[in-house]
Design an enzyme around this catalytic site. Structure first.
Site, PDB file in Angstrom:
ATOM      1  N   LYS A  60      -4.321   4.721   3.664  1.00  0.00           N
ATOM      2  CA  LYS A  60      -3.392   5.811   3.325  1.00  0.00           C
ATOM      3  C   LYS A  60      -4.122   6.836   2.470  1.00  0.00           C
ATOM      4  O   LYS A  60      -4.910   6.468   1.584  1.00  0.00           O
ATOM      5  CB  LYS A  60      -2.191   5.227   2.563  1.00  0.00           C
ATOM      6  N   SER A 100       6.926   6.806   2.979  1.00  0.00           N
ATOM      7  CA  SER A 100       5.879   7.797   3.064  1.00  0.00           C
ATOM      8  C   SER A 100       4.603   7.318   3.774  1.00  0.00           C
ATOM      9  O   SER A 100       3.788   8.145   4.182  1.00  0.00           O
ATOM     10  CB  SER A 100       5.511   8.262   1.659  1.00  0.00           C
ATOM     11  N   SER A 123       8.087   2.690   0.678  1.00  0.00           N
ATOM     12  CA  SER A 123       7.153   3.381   1.578  1.00  0.00           C
ATOM     13  C   SER A 123       6.230   2.499   2.406  1.00  0.00           C
ATOM     14  O   SER A 123       5.548   3.010   3.291  1.00  0.00           O
ATOM     15  CB  SER A 123       6.303   4.357   0.783  1.00  0.00           C
TER      16      SER A 123
END
Ligand code: GLN
Length: 472
Positions: free
Chosen positions: A74, A149, A173
């Protein structure tokens, strides 16, 4: 397709010498540049990123726990020498000078960081639509969100453009995008994996975790990353157990609580049906199912969006146009430099949260909002302590609905905040949680959430493995 392998299966083939780490890196690079083009899970992969991964592949020792295994990261997690933008214009062009501790530990286990995954800007969002660059798309239906997210990480794992990925979870997330895309997403207990090198959004809530194709892979990645870190004073100084050892022990003898506040009207009937079936199968496998109550659940969304925005307003003060990334051109004075750099660099949702957070911390409102939210946070935490006095695990849906169409809530952020109802309490309480695929509703994946007390990951993973077997 090589990239459809789990990490365990890849590792076996690498060790047998059937393929090389170089093959694995090239397969990911190929997927990123073909299949992922229309899905937007990766931020565009550069030649130098691929070259660096190939360099690591050529010296990989496949006898190590993750030897030669590429892992997608990420874009909120620092990898030395690599870009780290948090999908924000304000960090465009920023290159991290150091590895996050989680990355350093993955490297020590032999893994190869490869590819930066798309996300909501600074991890603020639930759909990936807050990325400053482009939205990620759900491989099950490209008109829909993969969640957020950590939506990019979910997209690349679900579409088999990666073997596994890292995400971060501040309010859901990891678990919510895992649920929306039909993969496994583990949010470890607060402090189990060091936050050093995770770009801070809400420090008291968040952590790094694995997003994988199987529960065993999640355990393997957790094993490599868990443990105390002197660089993160909130990391837990507790021994790291063997997370793979008891994985196949089943749920016989475990007591699983169903919180009545998580089975409410408003849940999509298809989601409800998939969860009910999964719970029945866990009961058939020997778990004892009981009803419980988490009475302060209804306040979780309000508390989270006060605490998280307050911490964000403080954490994001460092992006001043001087130290990192974007800087406004031709400033007239220092104040103009700060304010224009921030006005140009941050997107709408990030600005909204900085303003909300500044408001709840301002004198006159601090006691009414921030202090009160902290008190209610204690009550929510106590709900879990009380519940875990009588059950080993808690089961619930991860989200009230399946993945929604891109654009559904673009002008209604409150609607997306409310959809976080089942994931954020775990962050407020610091416990661990996981999403496991448990079927579909109208052709879209549904995730079963299991939650367990702080540091009870062995029990959590063992039950998740039983759920994985029960919901093929
Ligand atoms: N959807 C939540 C938010 O927007 C959670 C985000 C996260 O866990 N990073 O804040």
């Amino acid at each position: 397709m090589l990239t459809s392998l789990t990490v365990h299966a890849l590792r076996q083939q690498l060790r047998a010498g059937d393929i090389t780490p170089r093959d694995a890196v090239l397969a990911v690079a190929e997927a990123a540049r073909t299949r992922d083009r229309t899905l937007g899970g990766y931020l565009p992969l550069t030649d130098s990123q691929i070259e660096e991964a190939l360099r690591l592949a050529d010296q990989a020792d496949v006898s190590r726990p993750l030897g030669g295994v590429p892992i997608a990261i990420k874009d909120a997690i620092a990898v030395a020498g690599d870009r780290c933008t948090c999908a924000s214009r304000i960090l465009e062009g920023y290159v991290s000078p150091y590895d996050a501790t989680a990355i350093a530990r993955l490297r020590a286990a032999g893994a190869i960081p490869l590819g930066r995954t798309n996300m909501d800007e600074f991890a603020m969002g639930s759909s990936n639509e807050n990325s400053a660059f482009f939205p990620a798309r759900n491989p099950h239906d490209p008109d829909r969100t993969p969640g957020g997210s950590s939506g990019g990480s979910a997209t690349v794992v679900a579409a088999h453009s990666a073997f596994a990925a890292l995400g971060s979870d501040t309010g859901g997330s990891i678990r919510q995008p895992a649920s929306f895309t039909g993969i496994v997403g583990l949010k470890p207990s607060y402090g189990r994996i060091s936050r050093h090198g995770l770009v801070a959004f809400a420090s008291s809530l968040e952590g790094i975790g694995p997003m994988t194709k199987s529960v065993a892979d999640a355990a393997l990645l957790l094993q490599a990353m868990a443990g105390h870190d002197p660089l993160d004073s909130t990391s837990l100084n507790a021994p790291v157990p063997d997370y793979l050892a008891g994985l196949e022990d089943g749920v016989r003898g475990l007591k699983i609580g169903l919180p009545r506040e998580y089975f409410i009207d408003g849940i999509d009937p298809g989601v409800r049906a998939a969860i009910d079936t999964a719970v029945t199968r866990l009961a058939d496998a020997g778990a004892e199912i009981v009803d419980i109550s988490l009475p302060h659940t209804e306040f979780a969304v309000a508390v989270y969006y006060i605490v998280a925005t307050a911490e964000a307003s403080s954490n994001l003060a460092r992006f001043d146009g001087i130290r990192y990334g974007h800087r406004a051109e031709r400033p007239s004075d220092l104040n103009d430099l700060y304010s224009r750099s921030r006005a140009e660099g941050f997107g709408a949702e990030v600005k909204r949260r900085i303003i909300l957070g500044t408001y709840v911390l301002s004198s006159g409102y601090y006691d009414a909002y921030y202090v009160k939210a902290q008190k209610v946070r204690t009550l929510i935490r106590r709900d879990f302590t009380n519940a875990f006095a009588s059950v080993d695990l808690i089961a619930s849906p991860v989200t009230p609905t399946t993945a929604w169409k891109l654009g559904s809530f673009s002008d209604n952020p409150l609607q997306t905040y409310l959809a976080d109802i089942f994931t954020i309490a775990a962050n407020l309480a610091g416990i661990c949680g996981i999403s496991i695929p448990c079927g579909q509703s109208n052709g879209l994946p549904v995730g079963l959430q299991l939650m367990a007390p702080p540091l009870a990951e062995p029990t959590l993973l063992r039950a998740a493995r039983a759920a994985e077997i029960a919901c093929p």
